[in-house]
Design an enzyme around this catalytic site. Structure first.
Site, PDB file in Angstrom:
ATOM      1  N   GLU A 178       0.796  -1.223   0.000  1.00 50.58           N
ATOM      2  CA  GLU A 178       0.000   0.000   0.000  1.00 50.58           C
ATOM      3  C   GLU A 178       0.834   1.283   0.000  1.00 50.58           C
ATOM      4  O   GLU A 178       0.805   2.048   0.969  1.00 50.58           O
ATOM      5  CB  GLU A 178      -0.961   0.001   1.197  1.00 50.58           C
ATOM      6  CG  GLU A 178      -1.896  -1.192   1.197  1.00 50.58           C
ATOM      7  CD  GLU A 178      -3.029  -1.092   2.226  1.00 50.58           C
ATOM      8  OE1 GLU A 178      -3.029  -0.142   3.028  1.00 50.58           O
ATOM      9  OE2 GLU A 178      -3.919  -1.954   2.200  1.00 50.58           O
ATOM     10  N   GLU A 384      -5.078  -8.752   0.837  1.00 48.15           N
ATOM     11  CA  GLU A 384      -5.729  -8.392   2.105  1.00 48.15           C
ATOM     12  C   GLU A 384      -7.215  -8.191   1.858  1.00 48.15           C
ATOM     13  O   GLU A 384      -7.607  -7.537   0.886  1.00 48.15           O
ATOM     14  CB  GLU A 384      -5.205  -7.064   2.682  1.00 48.15           C
ATOM     15  CG  GLU A 384      -3.846  -7.123   3.302  1.00 48.15           C
ATOM     16  CD  GLU A 384      -3.413  -5.791   3.912  1.00 48.15           C
ATOM     17  OE1 GLU A 384      -4.269  -4.981   4.319  1.00 48.15           O
ATOM     18  OE2 GLU A 384      -2.192  -5.568   3.979  1.00 48.15           O
TER      19      GLU A 384
HETATM   20  C1  FCB Z   1      -4.318  -2.070   5.477  1.00 49.81           C
HETATM   21  C2  FCB Z   1      -2.923  -2.397   5.957  1.00 49.81           C
HETATM   22  C3  FCB Z   1      -2.874  -3.469   7.004  1.00 49.81           C
HETATM   23  C4  FCB Z   1      -4.031  -3.372   7.970  1.00 49.81           C
HETATM   24  C5  FCB Z   1      -5.327  -3.250   7.237  1.00 49.81           C
HETATM   25  C6  FCB Z   1      -6.550  -3.203   8.137  1.00 49.81           C
HETATM   26  O1  FCB Z   1      -4.362  -0.759   5.022  1.00 49.81           O
HETATM   27  O2  FCB Z   1      -2.111  -2.804   4.889  1.00 49.81           O
HETATM   28  O3  FCB Z   1      -1.621  -3.393   7.634  1.00 49.81           O
HETATM   29  O4  FCB Z   1      -3.810  -2.374   8.872  1.00 49.81           O
HETATM   30  O5  FCB Z   1      -5.325  -2.127   6.422  1.00 49.81           O
END
Ligand code: FCB
Length: 486
Positions: A178, A384
């Protein structure tokens, strides 16, 4: 714990929608789980400094101890094996490998990850390391941080050192997690480390993160071989216009897409920054930090694109002189949206998770099919996806987090819809394996499919974790049956 092999029918039919070979796993990040911040010569990172600065995190929480994974990693790998995970995405803490961000490797830091990787492989769990999940060595921030070009070269050096040690055992690397957050939340909004509010620096950070990705990927391949897998995990924004017939609102969508998505996709996958992005931010920066051949360096062939997705957002053009709506979760302080002063983020419709993020699985389908159309032939991996809810441990010790299970189930349905529509999605990594340090929200927000008691460090698989294990077991059984049949 026992995993159920006879899943209920809704779960069974969900499992059947994923092809054999689809990778199931979970994700974490070093600063959020490890603790052990002084162990074995680790240096300080910007998150150590930031979390120790009063007022920066909820309750003054820090990652000093976190969930003590630095010491409990064997137990945690056992937990993963018990759940039947086929992949584990974790991050390597740069300051464990290079305490000051430069110079020779701290072998003890590398030993730690080498043992972790060996143990994962023994259990049949594919390690997917991320090289940078936001923990820049503080010494590099002191030298200017991501707004400074040298940081990209330092990252490439670090990538090479890690590859020399682990490169023989890792099929797929992720360079950055990110970069949107690193650049805009870290250097424009100031709500993430290092907490600066300098819009022009944020844009320089965008470019140097892109450059770090390209140089880092090259370093990995020059050590581990040209065919080693390399990707990056991007957090895509899915902006929806308040009024789809309003040209102003559609313009707001375009600006958010340019700043959040195409500022990274453009250089990484097309070897160029989008013209409209450069026009939008012209009043802040002339992008003079882009040197000849940088874009060539950045656009390395990617093995897979990592997709982090939690929610969509609502945008519109701000008209008039009244206050802007900023329900994008970044408060009403400095804005992360550099050069988009006329964009506002009205509140989204319920339901929301404990983060205040809306629940919009269709946004994930749209995102995946959109990427598949734009970049045909590029495999996608959900790096994620998950949700925070206010979990409660019941008297019998169980965590009945039906809302998290429903969130994951619906988002998996959305992934399956994208696969049906032709998107080449290869795997799904739930965020997160364990409850952990949720950055500026400290330990207040729990994302784990495994509950952690922060006083005792006891781990308890939540109902969502049991459900996930059941789904994985069922998928494995149907895949085996299919393969034998074919
Ligand atoms: C993302 C991050 C991760 C976590 C999630 C909820 O932005 O990459 O580390 O904090 O959100």
């Amino acid at each position: 714990m026992t995993t159920q092999t006879r899943a209920p029918s809704a779960t069974a039919s969900l499992a059947q929608r994923f092809p054999p070979g689809f990778r199931w796993g979970a994700a974490t990040a070093a600063y959020q789980i490890e603790g052990g911040v002084d162990a074995d010569g680790r240096g300080a990172s910007i998150w150590d400094t930031f979390s120790h600065t009063p007022g920066r995190t909820l309750g003054g929480d820090t990652g000093d101890v976190a969930v003590d994974h630095f010491h409990r990693w064997r137990e945690d790998v056992e937990l993963m094996a018990g759940l039947g995970l086929g992949a584990y995405r974790f991050s390597i803490a740069w300051p464990r490998v290079q305490p000051t961000g430069r110079g020779p490797a701290n072998e003890k830091g590398l030993d730690y990850y080498s043992r972790l990787v060996d143990t994962l492989l023994e259990k049949g769990i594919q390690p997917i390391p991320t090289l940078y999940h936001w923990d820049l060595p503080q010494a590099l921030e002191d030298a200017g941080g991501w707004p400074v070009r040298d940081t990209a070269y330092r990252f490439a050096e670090y990538a090479g050192l890690v590859a020399e040690r682990l490169g023989d055992r890792i099929p797929l690397w992720l360079t950055l997690n990110e970069p949107w957050c690193s650049a805009y939340l870290g250097y424009a909004a100031g709500v993430h480390a290092p907490g600066r509010t300098e819009p022009a620096s944020a844009l320089a950070a965008v470019h140097h993160l892109n450059l770090a990705h390209g140089l880092g990927a090259r370093a990995l391949r020059s050590v581990a071989g040209d065919d080693v897998g390399v990707g990056a995990a991007l957090n895509f924004h899915v902006p929806r216009p308040v009024d789809p017939s309003s040209p102003g609102d559609l313009e707001a969508v375009r600006k958010v897409d340019a700043l959040a998505n195409r500022a990274f996709l453009g250089p990484m996958l097309e070897g160029r920054y989008p013209d409209d992005l450069l026009d939008d931010v012209a009043g802040v920066s002339d992008f003079g930090f882009v040197h000849d051949r940088d874009l060539e360096q950045i656009a390395v062939p990617l093995t897979a694109l990592g997709v982090n997705y939690y929610a969509s957002c609502l945008v519109r053009q701000h008209v008039g002189t009244g206050p802007k709506e900023t329900a994008d979760g970044h408060g009403d302080g400095a804005s992360p949206w550099v050069g988009a002063d006329d964009v506002e983020f009205p509140a989204t419709a319920p339901p929301h998770t404990a983060m205040g993020w809306n629940i919009d699985p269709a946004g994930l389908t749209e995102l995946l099919t959109g990427l598949a159309t734009r970049y045909p032939g590029l495999p996608l991996l959900i790096t994620e996806n998950g949700a925070a809810f206010a979990d409660r441990v019941d008297a019998d010790g169980r965590v009945r987090d039906a809302d998290r299970t429903a969130y994951v189930r619906r988002h998996l349905g959305a992934v399956a819809d994208a696969i049906d529509a032709g998107a080449d999605v290869r795997g799904y990594l739930v965020w997160s394996l364990l409850d952990n340090f949720e950055w500026a929200y400290g330990y207040e927000r729990r994302f784990g499919i495994v509950h952690v008691d922060y006083d005792t460090q006891a781990r308890t698989v939540k109902d969502s974790g049991r459900w996930y294990a059941g789904l994985l077991a069922y998928h494995e059984a149907v895949s085996r049956a299919r393969t034998e049949r074919d």
